[in-house]
Design a protein around this motif. Structure first.
Motif, PDB file in Angstrom:
ATOM      1  N   ASP A 216       0.825  -1.200   0.000  1.00 57.57           N
ATOM      2  CA  ASP A 216       0.000   0.000   0.000  1.00 57.57           C
ATOM      3  C   ASP A 216       0.864   1.256   0.000  1.00 57.57           C
ATOM      4  N   HIS A 217       0.331   2.306  -0.621  1.00 55.89           N
ATOM      5  CA  HIS A 217       1.050   3.578  -0.766  1.00 55.89           C
ATOM      6  C   HIS A 217       0.029   4.714  -0.723  1.00 55.89           C
ATOM      7  N   PRO A 218       0.350   5.860  -0.095  1.00 59.81           N
ATOM      8  CA  PRO A 218       1.636   6.279   0.486  1.00 59.81           C
ATOM      9  C   PRO A 218       1.804   5.940   1.961  1.00 59.81           C
ATOM     10  N   VAL A 219       0.732   5.459   2.600  1.00 61.11           N
ATOM     11  CA  VAL A 219       0.823   5.128   4.027  1.00 61.11           C
ATOM     12  C   VAL A 219       0.995   3.625   4.156  1.00 61.11           C
ATOM     13  N   PRO A 220       2.066   3.160   4.793  1.00 66.54           N
ATOM     14  CA  PRO A 220       2.350   1.722   4.852  1.00 66.54           C
ATOM     15  C   PRO A 220       1.362   0.958   5.723  1.00 66.54           C
ATOM     16  N   THR A 221       1.199  -0.322   5.381  1.00 65.38           N
ATOM     17  CA  THR A 221       0.344  -1.229   6.143  1.00 65.38           C
ATOM     18  C   THR A 221       1.124  -2.508   6.445  1.00 65.38           C
ATOM     19  N   VAL A 222       0.446  -3.434   7.101  1.00 65.62           N
ATOM     20  CA  VAL A 222       1.102  -4.696   7.456  1.00 65.62           C
ATOM     21  C   VAL A 222       1.509  -5.467   6.200  1.00 65.62           C
ATOM     22  N   ARG A 223       0.806  -5.249   5.077  1.00 65.57           N
ATOM     23  CA  ARG A 223       1.205  -5.924   3.829  1.00 65.57           C
ATOM     24  C   ARG A 223       2.604  -5.492   3.410  1.00 65.57           C
ATOM     25  N   ASN A 224       2.899  -4.226   3.591  1.00 66.16           N
ATOM     26  CA  ASN A 224       4.225  -3.714   3.244  1.00 66.16           C
ATOM     27  C   ASN A 224       5.293  -4.355   4.124  1.00 66.16           C
ATOM     28  N   VAL A 225       4.980  -4.485   5.402  1.00 67.89           N
ATOM     29  CA  VAL A 225       5.943  -5.068   6.337  1.00 67.89           C
ATOM     30  C   VAL A 225       6.231  -6.524   5.979  1.00 67.89           C
ATOM     31  N   ASP A 226       5.187  -7.284   5.680  1.00 64.11           N
ATOM     32  CA  ASP A 226       5.386  -8.695   5.307  1.00 64.11           C
ATOM     33  C   ASP A 226       6.244  -8.800   4.045  1.00 64.11           C
ATOM     34  N   ALA A 227       5.982  -7.930   3.079  1.00 67.00           N
ATOM     35  CA  ALA A 227       6.764  -7.968   1.835  1.00 67.00           C
ATOM     36  C   ALA A 227       8.208  -7.565   2.080  1.00 67.00           C
ATOM     37  N   ALA A 228       8.424  -6.506   2.866  1.00 66.51           N
ATOM     38  CA  ALA A 228       9.786  -6.056   3.154  1.00 66.51           C
ATOM     39  C   ALA A 228      10.575  -7.124   3.895  1.00 66.51           C
ATOM     40  N   ARG A 229       9.902  -7.838   4.790  1.00 66.09           N
ATOM     41  CA  ARG A 229      10.597  -8.921   5.517  1.00 66.09           C
ATOM     42  C   ARG A 229      11.031 -10.020   4.551  1.00 66.09           C
ATOM     43  N   ARG A 230      10.183 -10.349   3.591  1.00 65.85           N
ATOM     44  CA  ARG A 230      10.556 -11.366   2.605  1.00 65.85           C
ATOM     45  C   ARG A 230      11.725 -10.891   1.743  1.00 65.85           C
ATOM     46  N   ILE A 231      11.725  -9.624   1.391  1.00 64.61           N
ATOM     47  CA  ILE A 231      12.839  -9.088   0.598  1.00 64.61           C
ATOM     48  C   ILE A 231      14.132  -9.147   1.400  1.00 64.61           C
ATOM     49  N   ARG A 232      14.080  -8.717   2.652  1.00 71.50           N
ATOM     50  CA  ARG A 232      15.284  -8.780   3.493  1.00 71.50           C
ATOM     51  C   ARG A 232      15.772 -10.211   3.630  1.00 71.50           C
ATOM     52  N   ASP A 233      14.854 -11.153   3.848  1.00 73.63           N
ATOM     53  CA  ASP A 233      15.254 -12.548   4.014  1.00 73.63           C
ATOM     54  C   ASP A 233      15.854 -13.107   2.731  1.00 73.63           C
ATOM     55  N   CYS A 234      15.296 -12.712   1.600  1.00 74.67           N
ATOM     56  CA  CYS A 234      15.838 -13.164   0.311  1.00 74.67           C
ATOM     57  C   CYS A 234      17.276 -12.699   0.146  1.00 74.67           C
ATOM     58  N   VAL A 235      17.534 -11.447   0.484  1.00 73.38           N
ATOM     59  CA  VAL A 235      18.885 -10.900   0.380  1.00 73.38           C
ATOM     60  C   VAL A 235      19.817 -11.537   1.402  1.00 73.38           C
ATOM     61  N   ALA A 236      19.319 -11.724   2.617  1.00 76.26           N
ATOM     62  CA  ALA A 236      20.155 -12.315   3.670  1.00 76.26           C
ATOM     63  C   ALA A 236      20.559 -13.749   3.344  1.00 76.26           C
ATOM     64  N   ASP A 237      19.693 -14.473   2.638  1.00 76.87           N
ATOM     65  CA  ASP A 237      19.961 -15.875   2.318  1.00 76.87           C
ATOM     66  C   ASP A 237      20.739 -16.047   1.017  1.00 76.87           C
ATOM     67  N   ALA A 238      21.070 -14.951   0.341  1.00 79.51           N
ATOM     68  CA  ALA A 238      21.800 -15.057  -0.921  1.00 79.51           C
ATOM     69  C   ALA A 238      23.177 -15.667  -0.689  1.00 79.51           C
ATOM     70  N   PRO A 239      23.614 -16.558  -1.576  1.00 81.11           N
ATOM     71  CA  PRO A 239      24.966 -17.107  -1.454  1.00 81.11           C
ATOM     72  C   PRO A 239      26.032 -16.004  -1.520  1.00 81.11           C
ATOM     73  N   ASP A 240      27.197 -16.304  -0.970  1.00 86.74           N
ATOM     74  CA  ASP A 240      28.273 -15.314  -0.962  1.00 86.74           C
ATOM     75  C   ASP A 240      28.656 -14.862  -2.373  1.00 86.74           C
ATOM     76  N   ASP A 241      28.528 -15.754  -3.351  1.00 84.07           N
ATOM     77  CA  ASP A 241      28.928 -15.422  -4.726  1.00 84.07           C
ATOM     78  C   ASP A 241      27.720 -15.120  -5.614  1.00 84.07           C
ATOM     79  N   ALA A 242      26.674 -14.580  -5.025  1.00 83.92           N
ATOM     80  CA  ALA A 242      25.475 -14.236  -5.781  1.00 83.92           C
ATOM     81  C   ALA A 242      25.559 -12.802  -6.300  1.00 83.92           C
TER      82      ALA A 242
END
Length: 442
Positions: free
Chosen positions: A105-131
């Motif tokens: 949601d935009h421009p005021v964030p909701t819980v949907r934004n938080v769930d998506a941002a957490r998935r993005i952070r986790d995707c980046v955190a789990d990336a292999p060292d040579d990714a």
């Protein structure tokens, strides 16, 4: 444009619409990726930078913003099967397989934004060292990529965002607060990606294209501090007690500061701006020339109160008609940037609608002048309109128009007067685009 036939009632209005359409189309993700990104064998070229995809074990694509879904889809096509997966958050469903596109949601964030941002952070955190991690970033990312820091909640961030928007805070001021209330903004996503290779591909919606302001700079160093963020709340008289407590802990040194330029998180991070306000203005200027009008770019960085900017553009148009300065008619004045609105009333509207209504008031009775002002993402403020298209005949009741401005009800006044321009979501965002057409006097 959804209502072009209704709006194109004079040659000046038709020219203004054509310039607006060309500007938006030039900034569409498919267009800018085709112009700026290429794959030759296993080598990805972005502008002058080259990345050997064969040197990475995997290629991931994450991102955020109102155009990030279409930007991700364009990048997936350009990389021709070399993207292995990823996650982006946007405000419209888009198919960018194998990348998951989540809707927030935009421009005021909701819980949907938080769930998506957490998935993005986790995707980046789990990336292999040579990714290789590609980050597709467009306007709107500051709200859509929301992951509260510390004990803050999404309601805390929604409240302070709403209050600062209503107070007319600039995007850089608002983002200073956002960065210091986030677990991913202000360079923190780059920290999460270490030691993977990180490359950001951005469509800029901010004046000056400062990477630390675009999307609140999740992948670049931050030059603001907790003290700067706290000062923003003071400047705009925003209470936000929970946010203030968090910022004060940062000022006191009990919350870690956002990373600076010397942080090793940026040793393997690259950044490329694929399109910006100049992209849209250049395309609009080309259309003006084709139609026999002399284009004049006033600025790519007009900021401040929308109604004052509208009056200024109208004044320049009147000067052209009266003296032929600074350019002889027929002419098209162009500008970009981001205006704001200090909200004092209960009406509906956005910066471009308010710009248009103020300009229309100052152009009352002027023949052969048309003014278009749009947000290139297709949504002006919290409305379903892209912006306004006005001329000297738009305002037929000056008292009512002034009352509408006082109540921040530009949409209420302009709707039904063939003055509201609607495009729907465009899939891009290079901020405001303004076109003033001054025809030769008949």
């Amino acid at each position: 444009m959804e209502n072009r036939d209704e709006l194109a009632t004079t040659p000046a209005r038709e020219t203004a619409l054509s310039c607006v359409a060309a500007g938006i189309e030039a900034a569409l993700p498919e267009r800018v990726v085709a112009n700026r990104v290429a794959l030759d064998g296993g080598v990805l070229t972005v502008a002058d930078a080259r990345y050997d995809l064969d040197s990475f074990s995997t290629v991931l694509l994450v991102g955020a913003g109102k155009g990030s879904g279409r930007l991700a889809a364009a990048l997936v096509d350009a990389l021709d099967g070399r993207v292995d997966g990823g996650v982006v958050v946007t405000d419209e469903p888009t198919d960018a397989s194998p990348v998951d596109v989540l809707v927030g949601d935009h421009p005021v964030p909701t819980v949907r934004n938080v769930d998506a941002a957490r998935r993005i952070r986790d995707c980046v955190a789990d990336a292999p060292d040579d990714a290789l991690v590609l980050v597709a970033l467009t306007g709107g990312a500051s709200a859509l990529l929301t992951l509260p820091a510390g004990d803050l909640t999404v309601d805390d961030l929604a409240g302070v965002t709403r209050d600062l928007l209503d107070a007319g805070a600039s995007v850089s001021a608002l983002n200073a607060v956002r960065k210091h209330c986030s677990a991913v903004k202000g360079g923190r996503l780059a920290r999460t990606a270490v030691p993977a290779r990180l490359v950001t591909l951005a469509i800029s919606d901010v004046v000056g294209d400062d990477p630390s302001v675009v999307g609140s700079g999740p992948t670049v160093p931050d030059g603001t501090t907790y003290a700067d963020a706290a000062a923003v709340l003071d400047r705009y008289d925003v209470p936000a007690p929970t946010v203030r407590e968090h910022l004060q802990r940062g000022v006191d040194g009990t919350e870690p500061e956002t990373p600076r330029t010397d942080d090793p998180a940026f040793d393997r991070a690259g950044y490329h701006v694929l399109a910006n306000a100049e992209t849209a203005l250049s395309a609009a200027a080309a259309v003006a020339r084709e139609r026999g009008c002399e284009p004049l770019v006033l600025s790519t960085s007009v900021e401040g109160e929308a109604r004052e900017a509208g009056r200024f553009h109208a004044a320049v148009a009147r000067e052209i008609r009266a003296t032929g300065q600074p350019v002889d008619p027929p002419a098209v004045l162009l500008s970009g940037g981001e205006c704001t609105v200090g909200v004092h009333g209960d009406g509906a509207g956005g910066p471009n609608l308010e710009f248009g209504l103020a300009a229309a008031l100052d152009l009352c009775g002027s023949d052969d002048v048309a003014v278009a002002a749009v947000d290139t993402d297709g949504r002006d403020g919290s409305t379903d309109a892209a912006g306004a298209l006005v001329d000297g005949a738009t305002v037929d009741d000056t008292a009512a128009a002034r009352d509408a401005l006082a109540d921040n009800d530009s949409l209420g006044y302009l709707d039904g007067r063939d003055a509201v321009l609607r495009t729907g979501a465009t899939g891009t965002n290079v901020n405001d685009l303004r076109v003033v057409v001054v025809e030769r006097e008949q």
